[in-house]
Design an enzyme around this catalytic site. Structure first.
Site, PDB file in Angstrom:
ATOM      1  N   GLN A   1       7.577   3.665   3.653  1.00  0.00           N
ATOM      2  CA  GLN A   1       5.864   3.326   4.062  1.00  0.00           C
ATOM      3  C   GLN A   1       5.681   1.944   4.915  1.00  0.00           C
ATOM      4  OE1 GLN A   1       4.254   5.539   1.564  1.00  0.00           O
ATOM      5  NE2 GLN A   1       2.196   5.004   3.124  1.00  0.00           N
TER       6      GLN A   1
ATOM      7  N   LYS B   1       5.256   1.698  -3.219  1.00  0.00           N
ATOM      8  CA  LYS B   1       5.084   2.982  -3.542  1.00  0.00           C
ATOM      9  C   LYS B   1       5.454   3.107  -5.100  1.00  0.00           C
ATOM     10  CE  LYS B   1       4.736   7.353  -2.258  1.00  0.00           C
ATOM     11  NZ  LYS B   1       4.070   7.876  -0.950  1.00  0.00           N
TER      12      LYS B   1
ATOM     13  N   ASN C   1      -2.095  19.023  -1.884  1.00  0.00           N
ATOM     14  CA  ASN C   1      -2.992  18.321  -0.969  1.00  0.00           C
ATOM     15  C   ASN C   1      -2.797  18.476   0.508  1.00  0.00           C
ATOM     16  OD1 ASN C   1      -3.851  15.340   0.327  1.00  0.00           O
ATOM     17  ND2 ASN C   1      -5.372  16.393  -0.511  1.00  0.00           N
TER      18      ASN C   1
ATOM     19  N   GLY D   1      -2.770   8.382  -4.158  1.00  0.00           N
ATOM     20  CA  GLY D   1      -1.995   9.584  -4.775  1.00  0.00           C
ATOM     21  C   GLY D   1      -0.913   9.924  -3.823  1.00  0.00           C
ATOM     22  N   ASP D   2      -0.111  10.799  -4.488  1.00  0.00           N
ATOM     23  CA  ASP D   2       1.299  11.466  -3.672  1.00  0.00           C
ATOM     24  C   ASP D   2       1.204  12.822  -4.668  1.00  0.00           C
ATOM     25  OD1 ASP D   2       3.410  10.578  -1.600  1.00  0.00           O
ATOM     26  OD2 ASP D   2       4.560  11.768  -3.205  1.00  0.00           O
TER      27      ASP D   2
ATOM     28  N   THR E   1      -4.576  13.721   5.460  1.00  0.00           N
ATOM     29  CA  THR E   1      -3.023  13.864   5.765  1.00  0.00           C
ATOM     30  C   THR E   1      -2.779  15.055   6.382  1.00  0.00           C
ATOM     31  OG1 THR E   1      -2.466  12.582   3.563  1.00  0.00           O
ATOM     32  CG2 THR E   1      -0.474  13.472   4.677  1.00  0.00           C
TER      33      THR E   1
ATOM     34  N   LYS F   1       0.771  -0.934   0.189  1.00  0.00           N
ATOM     35  CA  LYS F   1      -0.006  -0.036   0.067  1.00  0.00           C
ATOM     36  C   LYS F   1       0.722   1.083   0.093  1.00  0.00           C
ATOM     37  CE  LYS F   1      -3.856   2.345   0.531  1.00  0.00           C
ATOM     38  NZ  LYS F   1      -3.349   3.055  -0.966  1.00  0.00           N
TER      39      LYS F   1
ATOM     40  N   LYS G   1       5.530   3.188   8.359  1.00  0.00           N
ATOM     41  CA  LYS G   1       4.220   4.127   8.644  1.00  0.00           C
ATOM     42  C   LYS G   1       3.073   3.445   8.551  1.00  0.00           C
ATOM     43  CE  LYS G   1       4.210   7.502   5.729  1.00  0.00           C
ATOM     44  NZ  LYS G   1       3.655   8.242   4.460  1.00  0.00           N
TER      45      LYS G   1
ATOM     46  N   SER H   1      -6.964   5.858   3.800  1.00  0.00           N
ATOM     47  CA  SER H   1      -6.958   5.031   2.593  1.00  0.00           C
ATOM     48  C   SER H   1      -7.426   3.599   3.070  1.00  0.00           C
ATOM     49  CB  SER H   1      -5.663   4.895   1.996  1.00  0.00           C
ATOM     50  OG  SER H   1      -5.438   6.010   1.159  1.00  0.00           O
TER      51      SER H   1
HETATM   52  P1  NDP Z   1       0.795  17.778  -4.025  1.00  0.00           P
HETATM   53  O1  NDP Z   1       1.404  17.491  -5.620  1.00  0.00           O
HETATM   54  O2  NDP Z   1      -0.649  17.834  -4.141  1.00  0.00           O
HETATM   55  O3  NDP Z   1       1.563  19.153  -3.849  1.00  0.00           O
HETATM   56  C1  NDP Z   1       2.870  19.250  -3.686  1.00  0.00           C
HETATM   57  C2  NDP Z   1       3.378  20.635  -3.269  1.00  0.00           C
HETATM   58  O4  NDP Z   1       4.703  20.698  -2.854  1.00  0.00           O
HETATM   59  C3  NDP Z   1       3.205  21.614  -4.324  1.00  0.00           C
HETATM   60  O5  NDP Z   1       2.895  23.015  -3.747  1.00  0.00           O
HETATM   61  C4  NDP Z   1       4.180  21.548  -5.164  1.00  0.00           C
HETATM   62  O6  NDP Z   1       4.642  22.800  -5.869  1.00  0.00           O
HETATM   63  C5  NDP Z   1       5.366  21.618  -3.838  1.00  0.00           C
HETATM   64  N1  NDP Z   1       6.420  20.739  -4.431  1.00  0.00           N
HETATM   65  C6  NDP Z   1       6.771  19.615  -5.059  1.00  0.00           C
HETATM   66  N2  NDP Z   1       7.907  19.358  -5.304  1.00  0.00           N
HETATM   67  C7  NDP Z   1       8.570  20.184  -4.972  1.00  0.00           C
HETATM   68  C8  NDP Z   1      10.034  20.527  -4.912  1.00  0.00           C
HETATM   69  N3  NDP Z   1      10.806  19.822  -5.435  1.00  0.00           N
HETATM   70  N4  NDP Z   1      10.443  21.863  -4.369  1.00  0.00           N
HETATM   71  C9  NDP Z   1       9.633  22.522  -3.930  1.00  0.00           C
HETATM   72  N5  NDP Z   1       8.384  22.589  -3.834  1.00  0.00           N
HETATM   73  C10 NDP Z   1       7.639  21.361  -4.390  1.00  0.00           C
HETATM   74  O7  NDP Z   1       1.324  16.667  -3.377  1.00  0.00           O
HETATM   75  P2  NDP Z   1       0.713  16.226  -1.872  1.00  0.00           P
HETATM   76  O8  NDP Z   1       0.397  17.548  -0.963  1.00  0.00           O
HETATM   77  O9  NDP Z   1       0.003  15.105  -1.932  1.00  0.00           O
HETATM   78  O10 NDP Z   1       2.389  15.843  -1.172  1.00  0.00           O
HETATM   79  C11 NDP Z   1       3.211  16.538  -0.401  1.00  0.00           C
HETATM   80  C12 NDP Z   1       4.053  15.928   0.344  1.00  0.00           C
HETATM   81  O11 NDP Z   1       3.440  15.077   1.349  1.00  0.00           O
HETATM   82  C13 NDP Z   1       5.038  14.782  -0.210  1.00  0.00           C
HETATM   83  O12 NDP Z   1       6.213  14.635   0.483  1.00  0.00           O
HETATM   84  C14 NDP Z   1       4.311  13.447  -0.050  1.00  0.00           C
HETATM   85  O13 NDP Z   1       5.162  12.365  -0.361  1.00  0.00           O
HETATM   86  C15 NDP Z   1       3.674  13.573   1.394  1.00  0.00           C
HETATM   87  N6  NDP Z   1       2.463  12.885   1.486  1.00  0.00           N
HETATM   88  C16 NDP Z   1       1.379  12.851   0.890  1.00  0.00           C
HETATM   89  C17 NDP Z   1       0.258  12.164   1.182  1.00  0.00           C
HETATM   90  C18 NDP Z   1      -1.081  12.295   0.562  1.00  0.00           C
HETATM   91  O14 NDP Z   1      -2.149  11.730   0.937  1.00  0.00           O
HETATM   92  N7  NDP Z   1      -1.063  12.988  -0.636  1.00  0.00           N
HETATM   93  C19 NDP Z   1       0.427  11.312   2.303  1.00  0.00           C
HETATM   94  C20 NDP Z   1       1.511  11.319   3.148  1.00  0.00           C
HETATM   95  C21 NDP Z   1       2.539  12.135   2.743  1.00  0.00           C
HETATM   96  P3  NDP Z   1       4.523  22.786  -7.464  1.00  0.00           P
HETATM   97  O15 NDP Z   1       3.059  22.684  -7.618  1.00  0.00           O
HETATM   98  O16 NDP Z   1       5.082  23.879  -7.793  1.00  0.00           O
HETATM   99  O17 NDP Z   1       5.192  21.515  -7.819  1.00  0.00           O
HETATM  100  O1  2IT Z   2       2.995   9.022   1.567  1.00  0.00           O
HETATM  101  C1  2IT Z   2       1.871   8.442   1.782  1.00  0.00           C
HETATM  102  O2  2IT Z   2       1.524   7.903   2.786  1.00  0.00           O
HETATM  103  C2  2IT Z   2       0.994   8.485   0.748  1.00  0.00           C
HETATM  104  N1  2IT Z   2       1.184   9.198  -0.104  1.00  0.00           N
HETATM  105  C3  2IT Z   2      -0.451   8.128   0.944  1.00  0.00           C
HETATM  106  C4  2IT Z   2      -0.346   6.620   0.597  1.00  0.00           C
HETATM  107  C5  2IT Z   2      -1.998   5.990   0.599  1.00  0.00           C
HETATM  108  O3  2IT Z   2      -1.791   4.759   0.033  1.00  0.00           O
HETATM  109  O4  2IT Z   2      -2.839   6.673   0.889  1.00  0.00           O
END
Ligand code: NDP
Ligand code: 2IT
Length: 460
Positions: A126, A141, A256, A180-181, A225, A105, A129, A393
């Protein structure tokens, strides 16, 4: 106590320390130039020294030797056609790291920086976590080095369909369940689900999570998250007699995780003064207007820079690391890996930060973590703090299996309970193993023990 001090204290010629040192060397030799993977493995392995010392059975069963090697890493060609008719090729990945306690997952990331090292660091983290959530989910992943920025909706759809054409051979509701991520949200999950359904000829709702509410998604997954990270940090703050109410908060990113971390922090009475994207950051002393950010990012797919057109009293600054120069009580890095280095951490400390909560995966370098721990900043590590997303999830999978849909209140209550449990278990492990309050060590140990015991029970 910092990780460096921690290692020094547990250092010596004992077997556990020797074993970990050797394993770290092996990981580096066998995975050359995968620096992010090395970093993630290093943090976990160092934290586990006290468990191995107390319980040598984990070394005898070679649990960690097995865990640092994924069950499999799949890499594949993703051909697609852009709007001009040109054929483009990207590289897709899925790492299936461990299914010791449940089906693989973990999310899918679409970003130009994606490579085997990034996918493996995320997949490795992961495992622990997901174990921490208390739910039956293993670690995986995936993603692609595809850049969604500037692509049309039809290009996104064609890419997602091509990506799923190959990925579908490796996933299923009981084998591997992606979500998603970065760069993958509800829109992309929808296109991938549509393609999967067409390929297998069955409505297997539980094969992906983060789906739209109208076709098997869970209420509260979108928020999970960010909300979960704030629930976790609130618990941590409470232990020190503090809270979000009345505090000044900086949240990096505007995707997100960031948006819903800001929302919950504001609901708890905080003032969020800054957020960012990969081009730059916004500083709004009066407090970020979240409705504007949501419209710009979730609906119009625009840049942070455009925020100041609507809020002239806010300031936009090019470059994203500058966000950590802003004085705040609580910092929530919610963008990407290694966004806080030693220098940024020192600046945050100098400006009086009291707590840091990692919404992103591995947003602080190992040196930055040490700066926070050395300076008694309350520190919520990613594996624990951002586990709310994958937790909901798993709740989505449960609803899909039961063919039921819970209310937002039910899901949110379960999320709060899960985050509370993760906090208590991590804290207890830190106390049991001699580093009270060090949640980096505590979370790694609490997650590891569950996976390790399952592996031993299931044999080699
Ligand atoms: P999104 O794509 O929704 O948003 C990512 C944000 O981070 C955007 O504002 C993006 O800017 C910025 N960003 C991405 N890459 C870079 C970079 N190299 N340098 C600076 N800014 C950057 O992703 P999420 O919000 O889903 O994910 C954000 C973080 O949270 C990641 O580390 C992800 O692995 C982690 N995460 C996500 C989960 C989820 O449920 N979605 C769960 C747990 C962890 P821009 O639009 O300009 O690229
Ligand atoms: O990093 C993370 O935990 C995620 N991007 C969410 C993974 C999931 O299966 O919901």
């Amino acid at each position: 106590m910092s990780l460096v001090q921690f290692v020094e204290q547990t250092l010596g010629t004992d077997n556990a320390h020797r074993y970990i040192n050797q394993l770290l060397e092996t990981v580096q030799e066998r995975n050359p130039s995968e620096v992010e993977f090395h970093q993630a493995v290093r943090e976990v392995l160092i934290s586990l020294i006290p468990v191995l010392s107390q319980k040598p059975k984990y070394m005898e069963h070679a649990v960690l030797d097995r865990l640092v090697e994924p069950d499999r890493l799949i890499s594949f060609r993703v051909p697609w056609t852009d709007d001009t008719g040109k054929i483009r090729v990207n590289r897709g990945y899925r790492v299936q790291f461990s299914n010791a306690i449940g089906p693989y997952k973990g999310g899918l990331r679409f970003h130009p920086s994606v490579n085997a090292s990034i996918i493996k660091f995320l997949g490795f983290e992961q495992i622990f976590k997901n174990a921490l959530t208390g739910q039956s989910i293993g670690g995986g992943k995936g993603g692609a080095d595809f850049d969604p920025r500037g692509k049309s909706d039809l290009e996104i759809m064609r890419f997602c369909q091509s990506f799923m054409t190959e990925l579908s051979k490796h996933i299923g509701p009981d084998t591997d369940v992606p979500a998603g991520d970065i760069g993958v949200g509800a829109r992309e999950i929808g296109y991938m689900f549509g393609q999967y359904k067409k390929l297998v000829g069955a409505y297997e709702a539980g094969v992906l999570t983060g789906k739209g509410i109208g076709y098997g998604g869970s209420l509260g997954r979108k928020e999970a998250t960010g909300y979960g990270a704030v629930y976790f940090v609130e618990e941590m703050l409470k232990s020190a007699g503090l809270g979000f109410n009345g505090s000044t908060v900086v949240v990096s990113g505007s995707g997100n995780v960031s948006i819903y971390a800001m929302e919950k922090a504001m609901q708890l009475g905080a003032k969020v003064v800054a957020c960012s994207d990969s081009s730059g950051y916004i500083y709004h002393q009066a407090g970020i207007n979240l409705d504007t950010i949501k419209r710009l990012k979730e609906v119009e797919y625009r840049r942070c820079q455009d925020y100041v057109l609507e809020h002239p009293d806010a300031v936009y600054v090019e470059g994203c690391s500058g966000i950590w120069t802003i004085a705040c009580d609580i910092a929530l890095p919610c963008a990407t890996q290694n966004e806080i280095n030693k220098l940024s951490a020192e600046l945050l400390v100098r400006n009086g930060v009291k707590a840091v909560g990692e919404g992103a995966n591995m947003p602080s370098t190992l040196e930055a973590i040490d700066v926070f721990l050395d300076n008694n900043v309350l520190f919520a590590p990613a594996k624990a703090a951002n586990a709310g997303g994958v937790s909901v999830s798993a709740l989505e999978m449960a609803q899909n299996s039961a063919r039921l849909a819970w209310t937002m209140e039910e899901v949110d209550l379960k999320l709060q309970q899960i985050m509370h449990n993760i906090y208590s278990e991590s804290l207890k492990a830190s106390q049991d193993y001699g580093v009270p309050g060090n949640l980096v060590v505590g979370a790694n140990i609490a997650g590891f023990v569950k996976v390790a015991d399952a592996m031993i029970a299931q044999g080699v």
